[in-house]
Motif scaffolding. Sequence first.
Motif, PDB file in Angstrom:
ATOM      1  N   GLY A   1     -13.879  -6.526  -5.812  1.00 29.10           N
ATOM      2  CA  GLY A   1     -13.408  -5.153  -5.856  1.00 29.10           C
ATOM      3  C   GLY A   1     -13.583  -4.528  -7.222  1.00 29.10           C
ATOM      4  O   GLY A   1     -14.423  -4.955  -8.013  1.00 29.10           O
ATOM      5  N   ASP A   2     -12.771  -3.534  -7.502  1.00 29.95           N
ATOM      6  CA  ASP A   2     -12.882  -2.709  -8.701  1.00 29.95           C
ATOM      7  C   ASP A   2     -12.068  -3.299  -9.854  1.00 29.95           C
ATOM      8  O   ASP A   2     -10.832  -3.284  -9.828  1.00 29.95           O
ATOM      9  CB  ASP A   2     -12.391  -1.294  -8.371  1.00 29.95           C
TER      10      ASP A   2
ATOM     11  N   GLU B   1       0.824  -1.206   0.000  1.00 27.88           N
ATOM     12  CA  GLU B   1       0.000   0.000   0.000  1.00 27.88           C
ATOM     13  C   GLU B   1       0.861   1.261   0.000  1.00 27.88           C
ATOM     14  O   GLU B   1       0.594   2.220  -0.711  1.00 27.88           O
ATOM     15  CB  GLU B   1      -0.936   0.037   1.220  1.00 27.88           C
TER      16      GLU B   1
ATOM     17  N   GLU C   1      -6.433   1.853  -4.088  1.00 27.15           N
ATOM     18  CA  GLU C   1      -7.568   0.951  -4.291  1.00 27.15           C
ATOM     19  C   GLU C   1      -7.052  -0.485  -4.303  1.00 27.15           C
ATOM     20  O   GLU C   1      -6.120  -0.813  -5.037  1.00 27.15           O
ATOM     21  CB  GLU C   1      -8.264   1.267  -5.612  1.00 27.15           C
ATOM     22  N   LYS C   2      -7.664  -1.338  -3.467  1.00 26.21           N
ATOM     23  CA  LYS C   2      -7.271  -2.752  -3.389  1.00 26.21           C
ATOM     24  C   LYS C   2      -8.374  -3.621  -3.974  1.00 26.21           C
ATOM     25  O   LYS C   2      -9.550  -3.433  -3.645  1.00 26.21           O
ATOM     26  CB  LYS C   2      -7.095  -3.185  -1.934  1.00 26.21           C
ATOM     27  N   THR C   3      -7.982  -4.582  -4.796  1.00 21.98           N
ATOM     28  CA  THR C   3      -8.920  -5.541  -5.349  1.00 21.98           C
ATOM     29  C   THR C   3      -8.337  -6.941  -5.185  1.00 21.98           C
ATOM     30  O   THR C   3      -7.171  -7.170  -5.492  1.00 21.98           O
ATOM     31  CB  THR C   3      -9.184  -5.254  -6.853  1.00 21.98           C
TER      32      THR C   3
ATOM     33  N   ALA D   1      -9.458  -0.985 -11.374  1.00 25.47           N
ATOM     34  CA  ALA D   1      -8.221  -0.818 -10.610  1.00 25.47           C
ATOM     35  C   ALA D   1      -7.207  -1.883 -11.020  1.00 25.47           C
ATOM     36  O   ALA D   1      -6.002  -1.616 -11.043  1.00 25.47           O
ATOM     37  CB  ALA D   1      -8.505  -0.887  -9.112  1.00 25.47           C
TER      38      ALA D   1
ATOM     39  N   THR E   1       0.528   0.537 -10.196  1.00 24.78           N
ATOM     40  CA  THR E   1      -0.173  -0.690  -9.837  1.00 24.78           C
ATOM     41  C   THR E   1       0.839  -1.785  -9.526  1.00 24.78           C
ATOM     42  O   THR E   1       1.818  -1.945 -10.253  1.00 24.78           O
ATOM     43  CB  THR E   1      -1.090  -1.155 -10.993  1.00 24.78           C
TER      44      THR E   1
ATOM     45  N   SER F   1      -0.127   7.478 -11.212  1.00 21.29           N
ATOM     46  CA  SER F   1      -0.696   6.214 -10.762  1.00 21.29           C
ATOM     47  C   SER F   1       0.338   5.100 -10.878  1.00 21.29           C
ATOM     48  O   SER F   1       1.246   5.172 -11.707  1.00 21.29           O
ATOM     49  CB  SER F   1      -1.926   5.869 -11.612  1.00 21.29           C
TER      50      SER F   1
ATOM     51  N   PRO G   1      -8.629   3.050 -11.023  1.00 18.40           N
ATOM     52  CA  PRO G   1     -10.006   2.953 -10.526  1.00 18.40           C
ATOM     53  C   PRO G   1     -10.781   4.195 -10.984  1.00 18.40           C
ATOM     54  O   PRO G   1     -10.929   5.178 -10.245  1.00 18.40           O
ATOM     55  CB  PRO G   1      -9.834   2.889  -9.004  1.00 18.40           C
TER      56      PRO G   1
ATOM     57  N   LYS H   1     -13.523   6.263  -8.963  1.00 18.18           N
ATOM     58  CA  LYS H   1     -12.962   7.019  -7.828  1.00 18.18           C
ATOM     59  C   LYS H   1     -12.111   8.185  -8.305  1.00 18.18           C
ATOM     60  O   LYS H   1     -12.088   9.239  -7.668  1.00 18.18           O
ATOM     61  CB  LYS H   1     -12.154   6.098  -6.921  1.00 18.18           C
TER      62      LYS H   1
END
Length: 188
Positions: free
Chosen positions: A164-165, A42, A119-121, A168, A70, A68, A173, A176
């Motif tokens: 989740g999303d 995170e 954002e966590k998926t 993302a 990932t 961003s 995401p 958001k």
Amino acid sequence: MKPLILASQSPRRKQLLEQAGLSFTVIPSDVEEKLTKKNLPEDLVASLAYQKALNVFERYPGHLVLGSDTVVSLDSHILGKPTDDDDARRMLQMLSGGWHTVLTGVTLLSAEKEVTFVEKTEVNFFSLSEEDISMYIKSGEPVDKAGAYGIQGLGAMLVEKINGDYFAIVGLPIAKVVRALKTFNDHV
């Protein structure tokens, strides 16, 4: 209205912003992504998203910049982009038949305001045979993808379910992001 800059050369992020009807310019950051075992996933994606946004913002201070990043995390072990086919095979074997987490960090940065979130998926893979993995690697798709797969492409065949999303996992995401953009009153 401040012009929006996407501080990424990701075609997937660009496509998601276009899909949302946003007007923006792409100016990739030149921040070198360094994954370390010391970072919690995170914290890492939040930090990288901020660094990317700041790198471009320093060159374009009159703009609103979106950064961003990932990563894929398995038991707090970060899986970045594979270095080669053997590394991709190792990652896909690790992910086979179980759950992992995809984390996407986002930073929106202007002279007046900064917003950063993660954002966590959760993603569950089918059990993959060596043949499944070899065929996927031969497609070339794992090369520039965190965790050695892209859910928006052939990698969709590896995924049993998600919590989740979806966007993302693709890299942004978008719902958001649009809501966060609205908090920058001069933009959306």
